[in-house]
Design a protein around this motif. Sequence first.
Motif, PDB file in Angstrom:
ATOM      1  N   GLN A  27      38.910  35.062  -8.410  1.00 61.11           N
ATOM      2  CA  GLN A  27      38.462  35.557  -7.096  1.00 61.11           C
ATOM      3  C   GLN A  27      37.525  34.560  -6.424  1.00 61.11           C
ATOM      4  O   GLN A  27      37.647  34.278  -5.230  1.00 61.11           O
ATOM      5  N   PHE A  34      38.350  32.511  -2.757  1.00 61.30           N
ATOM      6  CA  PHE A  34      37.481  32.585  -1.590  1.00 61.30           C
ATOM      7  C   PHE A  34      36.615  31.345  -1.407  1.00 61.30           C
ATOM      8  O   PHE A  34      35.878  31.233  -0.438  1.00 61.30           O
ATOM      9  N   TRP A  86      44.279  36.930  -2.102  1.00 60.87           N
ATOM     10  CA  TRP A  86      43.701  37.675  -3.220  1.00 60.87           C
ATOM     11  C   TRP A  86      44.508  38.953  -3.485  1.00 60.87           C
ATOM     12  O   TRP A  86      44.781  39.301  -4.629  1.00 60.87           O
ATOM     13  N   GLU A  87      44.908  39.648  -2.411  1.00 64.59           N
ATOM     14  CA  GLU A  87      45.725  40.849  -2.559  1.00 64.59           C
ATOM     15  C   GLU A  87      47.063  40.513  -3.225  1.00 64.59           C
ATOM     16  O   GLU A  87      47.528  41.255  -4.088  1.00 64.59           O
ATOM     17  N   SER A 122      46.463  39.889  -6.885  1.00 63.61           N
ATOM     18  CA  SER A 122      46.160  41.173  -7.534  1.00 63.61           C
ATOM     19  C   SER A 122      47.426  41.997  -7.747  1.00 63.61           C
ATOM     20  O   SER A 122      47.608  42.600  -8.811  1.00 63.61           O
ATOM     21  N   ILE A 130      39.018  33.360   6.091  1.00 64.53           N
ATOM     22  CA  ILE A 130      38.583  34.453   5.221  1.00 64.53           C
ATOM     23  C   ILE A 130      39.623  35.567   5.201  1.00 64.53           C
ATOM     24  O   ILE A 130      39.977  36.082   4.139  1.00 64.53           O
ATOM     25  N   ALA A 131      40.148  35.932   6.369  1.00 64.18           N
ATOM     26  CA  ALA A 131      41.139  37.011   6.442  1.00 64.18           C
ATOM     27  C   ALA A 131      42.392  36.659   5.642  1.00 64.18           C
ATOM     28  O   ALA A 131      42.939  37.503   4.925  1.00 64.18           O
ATOM     29  N   SER A 132      42.835  35.440   5.755  1.00 68.18           N
ATOM     30  CA  SER A 132      44.032  35.026   5.039  1.00 68.18           C
ATOM     31  C   SER A 132      43.769  34.902   3.535  1.00 68.18           C
ATOM     32  O   SER A 132      44.638  35.225   2.715  1.00 68.18           O
ATOM     33  N   LYS A 133      42.591  34.461   3.165  1.00 68.09           N
ATOM     34  CA  LYS A 133      42.248  34.381   1.740  1.00 68.09           C
ATOM     35  C   LYS A 133      42.185  35.777   1.127  1.00 68.09           C
ATOM     36  O   LYS A 133      42.517  35.962  -0.041  1.00 68.09           O
ATOM     37  N   LYS A 134      41.789  36.774   1.919  1.00 70.09           N
ATOM     38  CA  LYS A 134      41.829  38.158   1.433  1.00 70.09           C
ATOM     39  C   LYS A 134      43.260  38.564   1.120  1.00 70.09           C
ATOM     40  O   LYS A 134      43.523  39.221   0.115  1.00 70.09           O
ATOM     41  N   LYS A 135      44.189  38.162   1.982  1.00 75.78           N
ATOM     42  CA  LYS A 135      45.608  38.455   1.749  1.00 75.78           C
ATOM     43  C   LYS A 135      46.121  37.732   0.501  1.00 75.78           C
ATOM     44  O   LYS A 135      46.917  38.284  -0.262  1.00 75.78           O
TER      45      LYS A 135
END
Length: 94
Positions: free
Chosen positions: A68, A72, A45-46, A49, A38-43
């Motif tokens: 998005q 995720f 996504w960033e 973006s 999850i943490a890496s998928k947030k990166k």
Amino acid sequence: MATKKTPKKVYVFFNCDETKSRASMNIFYNNEVFKDTIASKKKLWEKISKELEAGRIQIDKDNLPKVQEAVFGDNPCDASQYLRYGQVEALLCH
């Protein structure tokens, strides 16, 4: 007897041409990998973006939630179908 583990995947975001040719995807330019966490998928996504904000990729406004959701979800590569000038590829990590 030891059992074989399924190799984990990592994901790479690539800038590319409109046809998403392999030749246009440069691992030396896009040299970050994103783990299947999850943490890496947030990166990831960033990263997508920021590329969108900088105008290096295009995403139709209606498809932004789909991108998005794909990032995720189980397979972030599914986001690629909504990206113009961008591609998410999976690599096996041993």
